[in-house]
Design an enzyme around this catalytic site. Structure first.
Site: not given
Lengths: 564, 389
Positions: A113, A12, A275, A229, A244, A231, A342
């Site tokens: 954000f 990734g 969050r 977390q 978001e 989301h 998330h």
């Protein structure tokens, strides 16, 4: 036997960035991934990447927001590095071709954000992760002579020499079923989080905690695994993420009374609080009977207040997601969402160069815990984390490789035992339970007891059940007896990885007797700096997971009450 | 749009299975699964895999049409399995069973898994798929227009799923064709104002016999693409930029063919098929057919011409004279040319971003329980740069 200076597992953003950095610094590099690199889950990151690039901005402000977002559990030295290096990194990405959207002066445009004190999120529509990932892959294709790619190779274990140094890995070519040992002076884990241990989750089916579990089994400590977390905006049924960016563009959250309930929880930042705060506020509305949709299990996200043209241009992906996966035209009506698993803030403990306490083993991205996210990650800081610490790990590993010789290790022993283990899984009789059933149980269990609100009784239940599932997984059976693309047998190995991750999450959550960031204990509802301003480290021993503590690094921001 | 309020029901799916280790031919495998009608074909396959047969092979990850792994054919049409609703798939099924096959034009490895490296990625690598920077590289970002970045975002939005490759008719005939996905990728650089080698890239793609002029405009890729990348549209833009902006005259006759085509329609209002080939090869006038290059091409096309005559597709008279159009209609056709040719700039339609701002919504938004709220809270200021496209 292939041998490299730097072997990167996971392709990734963190892995690809590490590969490019290591190659640039003269190392011979291999990057290995169980899927084709562009399928990596970084592709799903939507909203953008944070960097203080505006002339009105200052990285100190970004760093403070991150520290506050982390509920003061983030290590401030690492956060300072991430935020101060962010502008140069984003400019680098722009230079290699990321199509960041622009303002009318032709400079990168920035959007608002959650948890940020000003607009500092650079973006490509709402496909920022995809754009970054594909552009990095363009660079990997460009540098094909210096970076060997092992695409669709599944790592089964890490190699360790007699002194305990990590010196390679054993992997299976998914396509042919062939197993091979890879020697390396350094291994960088960059294989993401463990979201599939939860059900539902926003994470892809490939996100199964492989790197976290492999490092843990090798003896590396995991840090802050309890910090998971949720989301705030996921589709109720499937857990699919609504970025978001929607709230960044101005969307509202409404309960069944039509109230913007964030007024109560975060009167200043409203929907753009961090969050953990928003998810908790939503869960309270749902639990107290003010939810919407079937069973009152959801909350309305109202994007209709955003100008339609802006929505179509900047939030195009979620317009389609709404239509295709929820039957809603978000430009005309509110969409029902709820909090969903998330991201895992915790992971393999590393320093600011990605080094784990095991020599030769590095980690970067969601698999790692530096820790820059502490108790809660800010939106659009994860892409930044992968790139900054991916690069730093790649650079450091390349420098270390230049100074040492290839470690001596009998790789064949581990190779043989891994081959044997896979053969044994394939040969398991159809008795007991299927792998897929155990995975479903695990996901539902975690989502019930280790979610937004937790307490001791629930966590103890979870721990006990995980023990039972672990036992069952040792005999769980599969159908596929073949070698070519035997995804079934890989699923059985992944289940083991996920169970290890889930267990450490629950152990950490039980240990932390306070509420901080994503961890909210209803039996300990306050943050308790006097006792718990510290990291929880979990190491695997013969007696199972062992807990220890390490201090939080504080440089310039003393803990204070956290209000949005 | 999907109706999400229907309860689960039974669906039958029929998958094309292939086990390369068995030595057996591919076969059909049928399962009955239970899911709500708006759930996806991927979820159906995964249910079959989890409950009945773990050996079903399919690549998949994100479940939300962004990772590009699960390209298949559903009832013969290319699609992402995760992006196809069961009710829609049932509707397009001829016999009440949803049929799922691996993608076309790409060799199958196992079950629904195809060899993307052998075809798709090989073609992507063909187009020099990385930015070649304009020099000097600025200290901060390149200053480029918002519109240019939104424009290339359309081809950037390609998730490399291979659906367009699966359905490309030109590639079926000429497997060497660079193809829709790779050429869309090429536009991502040609359209990027930060790239230094626009012209070199275009020359390369125009001169390649399997390049931009190998596309036959069948629209299959436009229909197949789950992300509205509009690959054929990107190919047409590459042609227009190559011809109109860089005046590239290619060995494949693409540029001359286009000139002959548009010239004939401008003069006659309709295409004069018999003149098209000689003018494409011999020069854009009636005398074109006397050019040796046209003669050679005509000669080699003789079998096709004879066949067309025998089957009555053309008549000798029709070949000698253009189609007749009423002079009023001819004038309308020509006025289109005039209007377009007068424009100072070429206007490229970007289908990726569609829709316009509407007058501020005045109808109240209804939320659960029939409570109404005014959706009139002040909309946030649109960040700078969100100019119209």
């Amino acid at each position: 036997m292939p041998a490299h200076d730097v072997l990167i597992i996971g392709a990734g953003l963190a892995g690809q960035r590490a590969a490019l950095a290591a190659a640039e610094n003269g190392a011979s590099v291999a990057i290995m991934s169980k899927v084709h690199p562009v399928r990596s889950h970084s592709v799903a990151a939507a909203g953008g990447i944070n960097a203080a690039i505006s002339i009105d901005d200052d990285w100190h402000s970004h760093a403070y927001d991150t520290v506050k977002g982390s509920d003061f559990l983030g290590d401030q030295d690492a956060i300072e590095i991430m935020c101060s290096e962010a502008p140069a990194e984003v400019m680098h990405l722009e230079h290699i071709g990321v199509t960041f959207h622009r303002n009318d002066r032709g400079e990168m445009d920035l959007r608002a954000f959650g948890g940020a004190s000003m607009k500092r999120t650079a973006y490509v529509a709402d496909i920022t992760g995809q754009a970054l990932l594909h552009v990095l892959y363009e660079q990997l294709m460009k540098h094909h002579e210096t970076v060997d790619r092992y695409e669709e190779w599944f790592t089964t274990s890490l190699l360790q020499d007699e002194e305990g140094r990590c010196c390679g890995a054993v992997a299976r070519d998914v396509r042919s079923g062939r197993m091979e040992a890879f020697k390396a002076k350094n291994v960088i884990l960059a294989c993401g989080g463990a979201g599939q241990a939860y059900k539902p989750t926003t994470n892809g089916l490939i996100v199964t905690g492989d790197g976290i579990a492999m490092a843990y089994r090798l003896g590396a400590p995991l840090m802050d695994m309890e910090m998971v977390q949720y989301h705030p905006t996921c589709l109720v049924e499937t857990g699919i993420l609504i970025t978001e960016g929607a709230r960044g563009e101005g969307a509202h959250l409404l309960n069944s009374q039509g109230e913007r309930f964030m007024e109560k929880a975060a009167p200043n930042k409203m929907e753009l609080a961090s969050r953990d705060v928003v998810s908790r506020a939503e869960q309270i509305e749902i639990d107290e009977g003010r939810g919407v949709g079937p069973g009152g299990t959801g909350i309305y996200l109202d994007v209709t207040v955003v100008p339609r043209k802006r929505t179509l241009e900047a939030l195009r992906e979620i317009v389609n997601l709404g239509k295709d996966f929820a039957g809603v035209d978000i430009t005309r009506e509110p969409i029902t969402i709820r909090p969903g698993q998330h991201y895992i803030m915790g992971g393999v403990k590393t320093d600011v160069d990605g080094r784990t306490p095991i020599e030769g083993l590095y980690a970067a991205g969601e698999v790692a815990c530096v820790s820059v996210h502490g108790g809660n990650r800010l939106g659009a800081n994860s892409l930044l984390d992968t790139l900054i610490f991916g690069r730093r790990a790649g650079e450091h590993a390349a420098a270390r490789a230049a100074a040492i010789k290839l470690p001596e290790v009998d790789a064949n022993a581990k190779l043989k035992s891994d081959v044997g283990e896979i053969d044994a899984i394939i040969a398991r009789p159809h008795e007991g339970r299927r792998v897929s059933e155990i995975k479903d149980d695990l996901g539902e269990l975690m989502n019930r007891y280790a979610a937004v609100f937790r307490d001791e009784a629930g966590l103890l239940t979870a721990l006990e059940s995980i023990g039972r599932l672990k036992e069952e997984s040792r005999h769980a059976w599969i159908d596929d007896r073949g070698t070519v693309f035997n995804q079934d047998v890989l699923g059985a190995i992944e289940l083991g990885y996920m169970i290890d991750c889930a267990e450490t999450t629950v152990v950490g959550a039980l240990e932390r007797k306070e509420s901080r960031g994503a961890q909210f204990r209803t039996d300990y509802p306050e943050r308790n700096d006097a006792e718990w301003l510290k990291h929880i480290d979990i190491t695997l021993t013969d007696d199972g997971p062992q807990v220890s503590y390490s201090p939080v690094t504080i440089t310039q921001w003393q803990p204070e009450e956290r209000k949005y | 749009m999907a109706d999400i309020h229907k309860p689960p029901e039974e669906f039958r799916i029929r998958m094309r299975r292939y086990d390369p280790e068995s030595g057996e031919a591919p076969y059909w495998d049928e399962h009955t699964i239970t899911l709500a009608p708006h759930r996806s074909v991927l979820e159906a396959i995964l249910q079959a895999r989890d409950r009945f047969d773990g050996s079903i092979g399919i690549r998949c990850s994100c479940r939300q049409a962004i990772c590009g792994s699960c390209g298949v054919r559903v009832n013969g049409e290319p699609a992402l399995a995760c992006h196809t609703h069961l009710d829609a798939a049932l509707k397009s099924s001829p016999d009440g069973v949803i049929e799922i096959e691996p993608m076309g034009n790409i060799p199958v490895i196992k079950d629904l898994i195809v060899d993307m490296d052998a075809v798709h990625w090989k073609k992507i690598q063909r187009v020099t798929p990385w930015l070649i920077n304009k020099q000097p590289i600025p200290e901060r970002e390149y200053l480029v227009s918002h519109d240019a970045m939104v424009d290339v975002t359309q081809s950037m939005a390609c998730i490399q799923c291979g659906a367009c490759v699966s359905d490309c008719l030109a590639m079926e005939v000429d497997p060497g064709f660079i193809g829709p996905a790779a050429l869309a990728k090429a536009y991502r650089f040609v359209g990027d104002p930060r790239d230094a080698q626009q012209k070199e890239r275009l020359v390369d793609l125009a001169q390649d016999p399997e390049g931009i002029f190998d596309c036959t405009h069948c629209f299959k890729c436009v229909e197949a693409c789950p992300k509205d990348v509009n690959p054929m549209g990107q190919i047409m833009r590459l042609r227009r930029i190559a011809i109109d902006d860089h005046h590239i005259v290619d060995v494949n006759n693409g540029e001359r063919h286009e000139a002959a085509f548009t010239g004939l329609i401008k003069d006659n209002g309709l295409l004069w098929e018999a003149e098209l080939l000689p003018r494409s090869y011999g020069g854009n006038s009636w005398f074109g057919k006397l050019h040796p290059a046209a003669g050679k091409e005509l000669l080699s096309s003789l079998p096709a011409i004879v066949k067309a005559l025998i089957r009555g597709k053309v008549t000798p008279m029709g070949a000698l004279k253009p189609h007749k159009l009423k002079s009023k209609d001819l004038k309308s056709v020509q006025s289109i040319y005039e209007k377009i040719e007068k424009k100072p700039e070429r206007y490229e339609l970007n289908l990726y971003i569609s829709g316009v701002d509407e007058v501020v919504q005045e109808t109240p938004v209804t939320v659960a329980g029939g409570v109404e709220t005014e959706a009139s809270a002040p909309a946030p200021e649109s960040p700078e740069g969100s100019t119209s496209v």
